[in-house]
Motif scaffolding. Structure first.
Motif, short mmCIF file in Angstrom:
data_model
loop_
_atom_site.label_atom_id
_atom_site.label_comp_id
_atom_site.label_asym_id
_atom_site.label_seq_id
_atom_site.Cartn_x
_atom_site.Cartn_y
_atom_site.Cartn_z
N UNK A 101 0.82 -1.21 0.00
CA UNK A 101 0.00 0.00 0.00
C UNK A 101 0.86 1.27 0.00
N UNK A 102 2.15 1.13 0.29
CA UNK A 102 3.03 2.30 0.35
C UNK A 102 3.99 2.40 -0.83
N UNK A 103 4.25 1.30 -1.54
CA UNK A 103 5.24 1.29 -2.61
C UNK A 103 4.62 0.76 -3.89
N UNK A 104 4.76 1.52 -4.97
CA UNK A 104 4.30 1.12 -6.29
C UNK A 104 5.49 1.03 -7.23
N UNK A 105 5.69 -0.12 -7.86
CA UNK A 105 6.77 -0.29 -8.83
C UNK A 105 6.32 0.22 -10.19
N UNK A 106 7.28 0.78 -10.97
CA UNK A 106 6.94 1.38 -12.26
C UNK A 106 8.02 1.08 -13.29
N UNK A 107 7.61 1.05 -14.56
CA UNK A 107 8.54 0.97 -15.68
C UNK A 107 7.97 1.73 -16.86
N UNK A 140 15.42 4.99 -23.90
CA UNK A 140 15.97 4.50 -22.63
C UNK A 140 14.87 3.92 -21.74
N UNK A 141 15.14 2.76 -21.17
CA UNK A 141 14.22 2.10 -20.25
C UNK A 141 14.32 2.74 -18.87
N UNK A 142 13.18 3.01 -18.25
CA UNK A 142 13.15 3.62 -16.92
C UNK A 142 12.48 2.68 -15.94
N UNK A 143 13.17 2.41 -14.83
CA UNK A 143 12.70 1.49 -13.80
C UNK A 143 12.74 2.18 -12.44
N UNK A 144 11.75 1.93 -11.61
CA UNK A 144 11.76 2.54 -10.29
C UNK A 144 10.46 2.34 -9.56
#
Length: 263
Positions: A101-107, A140-144
């Motif tokens: 509920x606090x962290x969302x992964x993204x690409x 460019x691929x972005x991850x975070x």
């Protein structure tokens, strides 16, 4: 040496197609504003929201950007290559997953089509001629991920941290030969390349506040180039600030206005 665009105008036309995975929970939070049509920022704002645990979403966005040289009188002899117009079409594939509920992964992974029209000096003092160069491919691929800092019934605040991986080419070339001249394959300028060639750190802070029929939001984003690329240069670091005002017509339709500033 290529001359930069001077006082160029930039127009962005952004549209989006959301591909929601079947059998997933909706992307909205449990708060009442999550079900409003202005629960998301204007489509040009990236990483504007987060998800609860187990939620996931795929997005496909398209954006067109045009730049044009303000100078139109080239009666003075052209002694260096001069950009006239540049068009970029970007298709962005994005994915988000609520790890908790606090962290969302993204690409994010963009596909770019670039085209630039240039005025090239003539041979032996001859007349200048126009040359069109093109480059296309994945950027460019972005991850975070996004970290939820605050969420109430009337506002929310989160930070975004991402790493840009240099998957886009910085080796794009084009034939720059003048009519009647020999073939002359040249490396395109950095602004025409598909990637930065460097690992970049991207951070952002996003805040949104909701009223009965309106919402206001702001986002600050910073891009830091970690090092030089294989061609011994790095693009400038970037700072971007954007703010928007949205009016919630009903749960399925809203209008908004947004401004942004780059350095």
């Amino acid at each position: 040496m290529r001359k930069p665009f001077t006082k160029a105008w930039i127009a962005r036309l952004v549209s989006s197609l959301y591909l929601l995975a079947p059998f997933t929970v909706t992307a909205h939070s449990d708060n009442h504003y999550g079900h409003r049509s202005d629960g998301h920022a204007p489509i040009g704002v990236m990483a504007d929201h987060f998800h609860n645990q187990g939620e996931w979403m795929l997005t496909l966005r398209t954006m067109n950007m045009s730049m044009k040289n303000e100078k139109t009188d080239f009666t003075v002899p052209v002694t260096a290559s001069t950009p006239l117009e540049m068009e970029t079409q970007m298709t962005m594939l994005g994915g988000m997953y609520g790890l908790s509920d606090s962290i969302t992964l993204m690409m994010n992974l963009p596909y770019l089509d670039r085209e630039m029209e240039m005025l090239m000096p003539g041979m032996m003092g001859g007349a200048a001629s126009k040359v069109t160069t093109e480059a296309s491919g994945f950027g460019d691929l972005k991850l975070g991920g996004a970290v939820r800092l605050r969420e109430t019934e009337t506002d929310r605040l989160h930070t975004t941290l991402m790493l840009s991986v240099p998957t886009g080419s910085i080796d794009e070339t084009a034939n720059m030969a003048m009519p009647g001249a020999m073939q002359n394959e040249m490396l395109l300028a950095p602004m025409m390349q598909l990637g930065s060639g460097t690992y970049d750190l991207i951070s952002a802070l996003t805040y949104v506040a909701f009223q009965l029929k309106t919402s206001v939001g702001a986002q600050w984003k910073n891009v830091v180039r970690v090092d030089e690329n294989d061609r011994d240069y790095s693009l400038p670091n970037q700072n971007q600030a954007t703010a928007w005002l949205a009016y919630n017509v009903d749960d399925s339709f809203s209008t908004s206005i947004r401004g942004q500033y780059f350095t």
